[in-house]
Design a protein around this motif. Structure first.
Motif, PDB file in Angstrom:
ATOM      1  N   LYS A 110      -2.898  -7.383  16.915  1.00 15.03           N
ATOM      2  CA  LYS A 110      -1.567  -7.761  16.455  1.00 15.03           C
ATOM      3  C   LYS A 110      -1.387  -7.361  14.998  1.00 15.03           C
ATOM      4  CE  LYS A 110      -1.322 -11.488  19.720  1.00 15.03           C
ATOM      5  NZ  LYS A 110      -2.186 -12.586  20.035  1.00 15.03           N
ATOM      6  N   VAL A 111      -0.408  -6.492  14.768  1.00 12.99           N
ATOM      7  CA  VAL A 111      -0.103  -6.041  13.411  1.00 12.99           C
ATOM      8  C   VAL A 111       1.398  -6.043  13.194  1.00 12.99           C
ATOM      9  CG1 VAL A 111      -2.159  -4.569  13.234  1.00 12.99           C
ATOM     10  CG2 VAL A 111      -0.017  -3.584  14.032  1.00 12.99           C
ATOM     11  N   ASP A 112       1.758  -5.993  11.948  1.00 10.73           N
ATOM     12  CA  ASP A 112       3.147  -5.823  11.543  1.00 10.73           C
ATOM     13  C   ASP A 112       3.148  -4.712  10.501  1.00 10.73           C
ATOM     14  OD1 ASP A 112       5.866  -6.203  11.452  1.00 10.73           O
ATOM     15  OD2 ASP A 112       5.794  -8.177  10.504  1.00 10.73           O
ATOM     16  N   ILE A 113       4.318  -4.144  10.255  1.00 11.16           N
ATOM     17  CA  ILE A 113       4.407  -3.081   9.251  1.00 11.16           C
ATOM     18  C   ILE A 113       5.425  -3.458   8.183  1.00 11.16           C
ATOM     19  CG2 ILE A 113       3.654  -1.257  10.827  1.00 11.16           C
ATOM     20  CD1 ILE A 113       6.612  -0.407  11.096  1.00 11.16           C
ATOM     21  N   THR A 114       5.226  -2.911   6.996  1.00 11.62           N
ATOM     22  CA  THR A 114       6.152  -3.133   5.892  1.00 11.62           C
ATOM     23  C   THR A 114       7.231  -2.052   5.931  1.00 11.62           C
ATOM     24  OG1 THR A 114       4.907  -1.767   4.329  1.00 11.62           O
ATOM     25  CG2 THR A 114       4.277  -4.106   4.490  1.00 11.62           C
ATOM     26  N   PRO A 115       8.319  -2.251   5.220  1.00 13.56           N
ATOM     27  CA  PRO A 115       9.330  -1.187   5.143  1.00 13.56           C
ATOM     28  C   PRO A 115       8.712   0.086   4.540  1.00 13.56           C
ATOM     29  CG  PRO A 115      10.232  -3.252   4.339  1.00 13.56           C
ATOM     30  CD  PRO A 115       8.752  -3.463   4.527  1.00 13.56           C
ATOM     31  N   PRO A 116       9.147   1.247   5.048  1.00 11.03           N
ATOM     32  CA  PRO A 116       8.587   2.510   4.544  1.00 11.03           C
ATOM     33  C   PRO A 116       9.065   2.819   3.132  1.00 11.03           C
ATOM     34  CG  PRO A 116      10.359   2.941   6.090  1.00 11.03           C
ATOM     35  CD  PRO A 116      10.141   1.456   6.082  1.00 11.03           C
ATOM     36  N   GLN A 117       8.220   3.543   2.429  1.00 12.17           N
ATOM     37  CA  GLN A 117       8.554   4.003   1.087  1.00 12.17           C
ATOM     38  C   GLN A 117       8.312   5.502   1.042  1.00 12.17           C
ATOM     39  OE1 GLN A 117       6.005   2.404  -1.953  1.00 12.17           O
ATOM     40  NE2 GLN A 117       7.275   3.165  -3.612  1.00 12.17           N
ATOM     41  N   LEU A 118       9.294   6.269   0.604  1.00 12.82           N
ATOM     42  CA  LEU A 118       9.144   7.717   0.480  1.00 12.82           C
ATOM     43  C   LEU A 118       8.721   8.057  -0.944  1.00 12.82           C
ATOM     44  CD1 LEU A 118      10.950  10.502   2.126  1.00 12.82           C
ATOM     45  CD2 LEU A 118      10.933  10.591  -0.356  1.00 12.82           C
ATOM     46  N   LEU A 119       7.603   8.745  -1.062  1.00 15.55           N
ATOM     47  CA  LEU A 119       7.120   9.194  -2.361  1.00 15.55           C
ATOM     48  C   LEU A 119       7.248  10.712  -2.438  1.00 15.55           C
ATOM     49  CD1 LEU A 119       3.770   7.169  -2.620  1.00 15.55           C
ATOM     50  CD2 LEU A 119       6.042   6.505  -3.455  1.00 15.55           C
ATOM     51  N   GLU A 120       7.672  11.197  -3.586  1.00 12.04           N
ATOM     52  CA  GLU A 120       7.760  12.639  -3.807  1.00 12.04           C
ATOM     53  C   GLU A 120       6.844  13.025  -4.955  1.00 12.04           C
ATOM     54  OE1 GLU A 120      11.925  14.405  -3.301  1.00 12.04           O
ATOM     55  OE2 GLU A 120      12.326  12.323  -3.918  1.00 12.04           O
ATOM     56  N   ASN A 121       5.946  13.954  -4.677  1.00 12.86           N
ATOM     57  CA  ASN A 121       5.025  14.480  -5.690  1.00 12.86           C
ATOM     58  C   ASN A 121       4.264  13.381  -6.420  1.00 12.86           C
ATOM     59  OD1 ASN A 121       5.720  17.277  -5.303  1.00 12.86           O
ATOM     60  ND2 ASN A 121       7.678  16.761  -6.238  1.00 12.86           N
ATOM     61  N   GLU A 122       3.763  12.415  -5.651  1.00 12.35           N
ATOM     62  CA  GLU A 122       2.991  11.320  -6.219  1.00 12.35           C
ATOM     63  C   GLU A 122       1.658  11.190  -5.493  1.00 12.35           C
ATOM     64  OE1 GLU A 122       4.968   7.546  -6.945  1.00 12.35           O
ATOM     65  OE2 GLU A 122       6.898   8.526  -6.671  1.00 12.35           O
ATOM     66  N   VAL A 123       0.721  10.564  -6.161  1.00 10.79           N
ATOM     67  CA  VAL A 123      -0.572  10.252  -5.557  1.00 10.79           C
ATOM     68  C   VAL A 123      -0.470   8.851  -4.977  1.00 10.79           C
ATOM     69  CG1 VAL A 123      -3.028   9.871  -6.011  1.00 10.79           C
ATOM     70  CG2 VAL A 123      -1.817  11.724  -7.182  1.00 10.79           C
ATOM     71  N   ILE A 124      -0.967   8.677  -3.754  1.00  8.42           N
ATOM     72  CA  ILE A 124      -0.943   7.365  -3.105  1.00  8.42           C
ATOM     73  C   ILE A 124      -2.102   6.535  -3.645  1.00  8.42           C
ATOM     74  CG2 ILE A 124      -1.099   6.160  -0.893  1.00  8.42           C
ATOM     75  CD1 ILE A 124      -0.037   8.835   0.343  1.00  8.42           C
ATOM     76  N   ASN A 125      -1.825   5.302  -4.013  1.00  5.34           N
ATOM     77  CA  ASN A 125      -2.855   4.401  -4.544  1.00  5.34           C
ATOM     78  C   ASN A 125      -3.443   3.554  -3.415  1.00  5.34           C
ATOM     79  OD1 ASN A 125      -2.623   5.146  -7.299  1.00  5.34           O
ATOM     80  ND2 ASN A 125      -0.708   3.998  -7.388  1.00  5.34           N
ATOM     81  N   TYR A 126      -4.537   4.035  -2.860  1.00  6.38           N
ATOM     82  CA  TYR A 126      -5.229   3.303  -1.807  1.00  6.38           C
ATOM     83  C   TYR A 126      -6.227   2.329  -2.419  1.00  6.38           C
ATOM     84  CZ  TYR A 126      -3.547   6.636   1.695  1.00  6.38           C
ATOM     85  OH  TYR A 126      -2.776   7.381   2.536  1.00  6.38           O
ATOM     86  N   SER A 127      -6.572   1.295  -1.660  1.00  5.26           N
ATOM     87  CA  SER A 127      -7.621   0.373  -2.068  1.00  5.26           C
ATOM     88  C   SER A 127      -8.939   1.135  -2.155  1.00  5.26           C
ATOM     89  CB  SER A 127      -7.744  -0.758  -1.043  1.00  5.26           C
ATOM     90  OG  SER A 127      -8.910  -1.499  -1.297  1.00  5.26           O
ATOM     91  N   LYS A 128      -9.705   0.875  -3.195  1.00  6.60           N
ATOM     92  CA  LYS A 128     -10.982   1.581  -3.379  1.00  6.60           C
ATOM     93  C   LYS A 128     -12.017   1.197  -2.333  1.00  6.60           C
ATOM     94  CE  LYS A 128     -10.259   2.185  -8.277  1.00  6.60           C
ATOM     95  NZ  LYS A 128     -10.671   1.935  -9.613  1.00  6.60           N
ATOM     96  N   ASN A 129     -11.837   0.069  -1.679  1.00  7.42           N
ATOM     97  CA  ASN A 129     -12.841  -0.418  -0.733  1.00  7.42           C
ATOM     98  C   ASN A 129     -12.536  -0.086   0.724  1.00  7.42           C
ATOM     99  OD1 ASN A 129     -14.172  -1.615  -2.911  1.00  7.42           O
ATOM    100  ND2 ASN A 129     -12.911  -3.450  -2.753  1.00  7.42           N
ATOM    101  N   THR A 130     -11.482   0.667   0.980  1.00  6.04           N
ATOM    102  CA  THR A 130     -11.103   0.980   2.353  1.00  6.04           C
ATOM    103  C   THR A 130     -11.192   2.481   2.588  1.00  6.04           C
ATOM    104  OG1 THR A 130      -9.562  -0.886   2.299  1.00  6.04           O
ATOM    105  CG2 THR A 130      -9.290   0.690   4.086  1.00  6.04           C
ATOM    106  N   PRO A 131     -11.989   2.918   3.557  1.00  2.73           N
ATOM    107  CA  PRO A 131     -12.060   4.355   3.844  1.00  2.73           C
ATOM    108  C   PRO A 131     -10.715   4.876   4.337  1.00  2.73           C
ATOM    109  CG  PRO A 131     -13.585   3.110   5.250  1.00  2.73           C
ATOM    110  CD  PRO A 131     -12.848   2.129   4.405  1.00  2.73           C
ATOM    111  N   ILE A 132     -10.423   6.111   4.021  1.00  3.33           N
ATOM    112  CA  ILE A 132      -9.186   6.752   4.441  1.00  3.33           C
ATOM    113  C   ILE A 132      -9.536   7.771   5.522  1.00  3.33           C
ATOM    114  CG2 ILE A 132      -7.214   8.145   3.726  1.00  3.33           C
ATOM    115  CD1 ILE A 132      -7.938   7.079   0.817  1.00  3.33           C
ATOM    116  N   ILE A 133      -9.048   7.525   6.725  1.00  4.54           N
ATOM    117  CA  ILE A 133      -9.271   8.469   7.815  1.00  4.54           C
ATOM    118  C   ILE A 133      -8.025   9.343   7.889  1.00  4.54           C
ATOM    119  CG2 ILE A 133      -9.689   8.741  10.289  1.00  4.54           C
ATOM    120  CD1 ILE A 133     -11.038   5.934  10.121  1.00  4.54           C
TER     121      ILE A 133
END
Length: 153
Positions: A110-133
């Protein structure tokens, strides 16, 4: 993270893009993405909450975003990403993640999603402790990168 969970995101991406644009996407490559991260032309970033927690992103070139928005808007010629074409591309990401949430629910997650955000020419700030697949989905007009950086709670 179990492969079945990642497959829900990929299947949703393939299905929604086919339904909305007629573009068939094939899985080209899946890998663990490591820093440093490059800026993305266009990234639709959506949070995931519930039994999974983290971020997802759908990355593409500006050219591909223009082509997809044009197709979604009935073939209208689009030369630059204006507010309405940005809205179309953002909604595509929202539909993909909404579909993924439904597929995950069918897997007992069971999951929910947040509203989408469009980024242009930006780096996504992921959590340092979560692998990115990251998975590249390739079609005849370009490649979409689907990044899933979520962990189970």
């Amino acid at each position: 993270m179990k492969a079945e969970l990642i497959n829900s995101f990929l299947k949703a991406g393939q299905d929604v893009v086919m339904q909305m644009t007629g573009i068939k996407l094939e899985i080209e490559k899946t890998y663990i993405k490591k820093p440093p991260f490059d800026k993305n032309d266009i990234a639709i970033v959506i949070g995931v909450t519930g039994e999974l927690n983290g971020l997802t992103a759908i990355n593409m070139s500006e050219d591909l975003a223009l082509k997809m928005a044009s197709t979604m808007m009935g073939g209208m010629q689009i030369s630059s990403l204006d507010e309405i074409s940005k809205s179309a591309v953002t909604e595509l990401g929202n539909m993909i993640l909404g579909n993924a949430a439904s597929l995950l629910y069918n897997e007992g997650v069971k999951v929910d999603i947040t509203p989408p955000q469009l980024l242009e020419n930006e780096v996504i700030n992921y959590s340092k402790n979560t692998p990115i697949i990251s998975t590249l989905l390739k079609g005849n007009i370009g490649t979409i990168e689907v990044e899933v950086a979520v962990k189970t709670l």
